[in-house]
Design a protein around this motif. Structure first.
Motif, PDB file in Angstrom:
ATOM      1  N   GLU A 180      25.489  19.588 -11.692  1.00 46.11           N
ATOM      2  CA  GLU A 180      25.490  19.407 -10.243  1.00 46.11           C
ATOM      3  C   GLU A 180      24.470  18.623  -9.408  1.00 46.11           C
ATOM      4  OE1 GLU A 180      27.706  20.595  -8.661  1.00 46.11           O
ATOM      5  OE2 GLU A 180      28.843  21.766 -10.105  1.00 46.11           O
ATOM      6  N   ILE A 181      23.361  18.788 -10.079  1.00 48.29           N
ATOM      7  CA  ILE A 181      22.091  18.070  -9.731  1.00 48.29           C
ATOM      8  C   ILE A 181      22.211  16.494  -9.772  1.00 48.29           C
ATOM      9  CG2 ILE A 181      19.638  17.401  -9.673  1.00 48.29           C
ATOM     10  CD1 ILE A 181      19.216  20.533 -10.755  1.00 48.29           C
ATOM     11  N   ARG A 182      22.741  16.111 -10.826  1.00 53.50           N
ATOM     12  CA  ARG A 182      23.008  14.771 -10.919  1.00 53.50           C
ATOM     13  C   ARG A 182      24.064  14.018  -9.994  1.00 53.50           C
ATOM     14  NH1 ARG A 182      23.201  14.022 -17.448  1.00 53.50           N
ATOM     15  NH2 ARG A 182      21.288  13.191 -17.835  1.00 53.50           N
ATOM     16  N   HIS A 183      25.069  15.083  -9.842  1.00 54.22           N
ATOM     17  CA  HIS A 183      26.195  14.609  -9.007  1.00 54.22           C
ATOM     18  C   HIS A 183      25.526  14.226  -7.641  1.00 54.22           C
ATOM     19  CE1 HIS A 183      30.126  14.695  -7.033  1.00 54.22           C
ATOM     20  NE2 HIS A 183      29.739  15.538  -6.080  1.00 54.22           N
ATOM     21  N   GLU A 184      24.616  15.131  -7.226  1.00 56.14           N
ATOM     22  CA  GLU A 184      23.971  15.049  -5.712  1.00 56.14           C
ATOM     23  C   GLU A 184      23.111  13.768  -5.684  1.00 56.14           C
ATOM     24  OE1 GLU A 184      25.305  16.398  -3.334  1.00 56.14           O
ATOM     25  OE2 GLU A 184      26.272  17.952  -4.288  1.00 56.14           O
ATOM     26  N   LYS A 185      22.477  13.574  -7.022  1.00 53.25           N
ATOM     27  CA  LYS A 185      21.409  12.353  -6.821  1.00 53.25           C
ATOM     28  C   LYS A 185      22.200  11.005  -6.847  1.00 53.25           C
ATOM     29  CE  LYS A 185      18.120  12.283 -10.020  1.00 53.25           C
ATOM     30  NZ  LYS A 185      17.588  12.444 -11.510  1.00 53.25           N
ATOM     31  N   VAL A 186      23.282  11.145  -7.647  1.00 56.64           N
ATOM     32  CA  VAL A 186      24.250   9.986  -7.597  1.00 56.64           C
ATOM     33  C   VAL A 186      24.778   9.511  -6.220  1.00 56.64           C
ATOM     34  CG1 VAL A 186      26.498   9.007  -8.400  1.00 56.64           C
ATOM     35  CG2 VAL A 186      24.974   9.912 -10.113  1.00 56.64           C
TER      36      VAL A 186
ATOM     37  N   LEU B 116      15.795  12.532  -5.606  1.00 54.96           N
ATOM     38  CA  LEU B 116      15.336  13.941  -5.489  1.00 54.96           C
ATOM     39  C   LEU B 116      15.072  14.339  -4.060  1.00 54.96           C
ATOM     40  CD1 LEU B 116      13.286  14.297  -8.806  1.00 54.96           C
ATOM     41  CD2 LEU B 116      15.554  15.524  -8.574  1.00 54.96           C
ATOM     42  N   LEU B 117      14.583  13.479  -3.371  1.00 53.86           N
ATOM     43  CA  LEU B 117      14.082  13.930  -2.024  1.00 53.86           C
ATOM     44  C   LEU B 117      15.445  13.839  -1.065  1.00 53.86           C
ATOM     45  CD1 LEU B 117      10.911  11.446  -1.698  1.00 53.86           C
ATOM     46  CD2 LEU B 117      10.836  14.294  -1.720  1.00 53.86           C
ATOM     47  N   ALA B 118      16.156  12.902  -1.289  1.00 54.83           N
ATOM     48  CA  ALA B 118      17.159  12.587  -0.485  1.00 54.83           C
ATOM     49  C   ALA B 118      18.609  13.510  -0.746  1.00 54.83           C
ATOM     50  CB  ALA B 118      17.617  11.027  -0.560  1.00 54.83           C
ATOM     51  N   MET B 119      18.649  13.943  -2.090  1.00 53.73           N
ATOM     52  CA  MET B 119      19.945  14.624  -2.374  1.00 53.73           C
ATOM     53  C   MET B 119      20.391  15.542  -1.481  1.00 53.73           C
ATOM     54  SD  MET B 119      19.052  16.400  -6.147  1.00 53.73           S
ATOM     55  CE  MET B 119      18.060  17.958  -6.108  1.00 53.73           C
ATOM     56  N   GLU B 120      21.549  16.035  -1.485  1.00 53.84           N
ATOM     57  CA  GLU B 120      22.097  17.282  -0.894  1.00 53.84           C
ATOM     58  C   GLU B 120      21.882  18.482  -1.513  1.00 53.84           C
ATOM     59  OE1 GLU B 120      23.463  17.498   2.422  1.00 53.84           O
ATOM     60  OE2 GLU B 120      22.970  15.590   2.349  1.00 53.84           O
ATOM     61  N   VAL B 121      21.930  19.637  -1.070  1.00 55.33           N
ATOM     62  CA  VAL B 121      21.750  20.784  -1.808  1.00 55.33           C
ATOM     63  C   VAL B 121      22.691  20.902  -2.802  1.00 55.33           C
ATOM     64  CG1 VAL B 121      21.273  23.261  -1.805  1.00 55.33           C
ATOM     65  CG2 VAL B 121      20.980  22.063   0.359  1.00 55.33           C
ATOM     66  N   PRO B 122      22.489  20.978  -3.977  1.00 53.03           N
ATOM     67  CA  PRO B 122      23.474  21.241  -5.157  1.00 53.03           C
ATOM     68  C   PRO B 122      24.034  22.456  -5.102  1.00 53.03           C
ATOM     69  CG  PRO B 122      21.287  21.169  -6.269  1.00 53.03           C
ATOM     70  CD  PRO B 122      21.145  20.918  -4.862  1.00 53.03           C
TER      71      PRO B 122
END
Ligand code: NAD
Length: 491
Positions: free
Chosen positions: A263-269, A250-256
């Motif tokens: 979209e959030i999951r995609h960025e977390k993955v 959650l800290l590292a993901m790109e802006v969804p």
């Protein structure tokens, strides 16, 4: 305040007499009821092996909610929605009775065939229950069918895959809600708002301005009565594989592009895919493990881990982990994410500290007091954020002093910060899986963890190596010192 919408569903709790159900699930369901999210059209079936009557079960529910303010008045109506079914999950026959009861309650409460199955029992039963749910026709109704399962989700990647395949016989991926109660915590959910709703934060949220990020999940308690489980899991599997890697993603993901589940999951993955996987010697360099020995904490004598019940007297299981994680992408290249978690530590806290780089030129270099800027996100027991800054000391001259800008979340929203379980159950009833772990996240996390666990299992550590009431072994401090950093104290 958003409008409260009544959720219509039959909630079947497997393991309905257990500790989790009593301490977390029933109080959470009561809160949802008292707020109107559960109202007339819901029913709960508790199942377990014990031969209880509905009346006895309802008394137990009353007991579980008795400390909730104002519950006396509504308790009788609330518990009237609860039914008990004695049921051995390994016995095919008892699913027939359970199915009949489910269909009957569906009609009685007009539940529209909506069914939530909560597996609050040991994971070795998950596959059996899921396949019976399918084969006995529990999911042949026209409403939604959702499954909530508790951690641990497997012991390693291979067993997690096996478990997942058995669940997928009965449920689609979008019907499986893998609970990680940290994701239900208010301040964990606040990470996205702090990042994406504040330009001064998001524009600095990268390797040009951040020097390192520290995540601490520390506990004062020891292993208590969970020795048997813990011997198999250790802190790496119990805390890092799930809670810590979820927080890091959650800290590292790109802006969804949107704040939707997908979209959030995609960025977390993507963030988890960028996590540097360590092999061989790199594991010893970047991961530290610890085990608490005996000692005195707050004036009380405590046994060492090896003396706890159901623990091997020569145990090689870690009760502490610290690590330096690297996220190899454009945003985070070169920024260490230090993590630590452990039992019998000095303080109980979950805290994230984001350390910003120093100013390019220190105009106040004659003063020792110019502290770096740190944004601290307090997850528990305090909830809030603190920004550590420097200001001028009042009076003559240009002496600096550190100040803290504080936002205490708990005092803002009053005392009713919704419990993580309450929020997550409601999310599941509403079909919102944002704060649950997707299989892609689980499998990537296990892949990362398996490499560490494999090396640790092959080498015996010189345990015990830390005393109760400390913040773990010296090596955990050295991990940061060698990079010129220090752990931010737990507030
Ligand atoms: P528990 O031992 O207190 O309860 C287990 C339940 O399963 C009991 O109701 C028991 O009667 C039932 N059960 C066992 N064998 C059965 C069988 N063959 N047929 C039918 N029922 C059977 O366990 P718990 O602490 O409530 O934990 C449940 C799950 O939740 C575990 O997977 C645990 O890892 C997870 N979990 C618990 C907590 C917690 O705070 N207790 C926190 C996180 C995760």
């Amino acid at each position: 305040m958003t409008d409260v919408i009544e959720q219509k569903a039959l909630i079947t709790i497997f393991g309905g007499t257990g500790d989790l159900a009593n301490r977390k699930l029933y109080p959470s369901l009561y809160h949802l009821y008292s707020k109107g999210s559960l109202s007339k059209h819901f029913a709960v079936i508790g199942t377990a092996r014990r031969k209880w009557s509905n009346e006895f079960f309802r008394e137990k529910i009353k007991e579980a909610i008795k400390d909730i303010k104002g519950s006396d008045e509504f308790a009788d109506d609330f518990i009237s929605h609860f039914y008990y079914q004695s049921h051995d999950v390994t016995d095919k026959e008892s699913y027939v009775t359970l199915k009949d009861l489910s269909d009957e309650l569906d009609k009685k409460y007009h539940l529209e065939g909506n069914r939530l199955f909560y597996l609050a029992m040991a994971p070795n039963f998950f596959g059996t229950i899921a396949s019976r749910i399918k084969s006995e026709g529990f999911v042949d109704t026209k409403g939604f069918h959702r499954l909530i399962i508790e951690k641990p989700f497997g012991h390693d990647l291979a067993s997690a895959k096996e478990l997942n395949e058995s669940l997928r016989q009965a449920f689609r991926e979008d019907e499986i809600y893998r609970i990680d109660h940290y994701l239900g915590k208010e301040m964990i959910q606040n990470i996205s708002v702090i990042r994406f709703a504040n330009s001064i934060i998001e524009s600095l949220w990268n390797n040009r301005y951040i020097s390192n990020i520290q995540v601490t999940l520390s506990e004062v308690l020891g292993v208590e009565d969970r020795g048997r489980y813990y011997e198999e899991s250790g802190a790496l599997r119990d805390m890092v594989q799930n809670h810590i890697l979820q927080i890091v993603s959650l800290l590292a993901m790109e802006v969804p592009i949107k704040l939707t589940t997908d979209e959030i999951r995609h960025e977390k993955v993507r963030a988890l895919r960028s996590l540097r996987v360590y092999e061989g010697d790199a594991v010893h360099k970047n991961f530290v493990r610890g085990q608490y020995g005996p000692g005195i904490l707050d004036g009380t004598k405590h046994a060492g881990y090896r003396e706890e019940d159901n623990v091997d007297s020569d145990s090689n299981t870690e009760t502490f982990v610290a690590a330096k994680l690297m996220i190899d992408n454009f945003r985070w290249a070169g920024v260490p994410f230090y993590i630590r978690t452990g039992k019998r530590l000095a303080k109980k806290a979950t805290q994230i500290a984001i350390h910003f780089k120093d100013v390019p030129l220190n105009l106040f270099s004659e003063q020792k007091s110019l502290a770096g800027n740190v944004l601290v996100i307090h997850i528990q027991p305090n909830e809030g954020i603190t920004l550590h800054m420097n200001v001028k000391k009042t009076g003559q001259g240009m002496e600096t002093m550190p100040v803290n800008l504080d936002y205490a979340h708990s005092s803002q929203v009053g005392m009713n910060t919704p419990e993580a379980y309450e929020k997550l159950i409601l999310d599941c009833l509403r079909g919102d899986a944002t704060y649950f772990s997707h299989w892609d996240e689980v499998s990537l996390s296990w892949n990362f963890i398996d490499h560490i666990a494999g090396v640790w299992e092959r080498t015996k550590e010189n345990f015990p190596n830390y005393k109760p009431g400390t913040m773990g072994p010296q090596e955990a401090d050295d991990l940061l010192l060698q990079d010129g950093f220090q752990w931010f104290s737990v507030e």
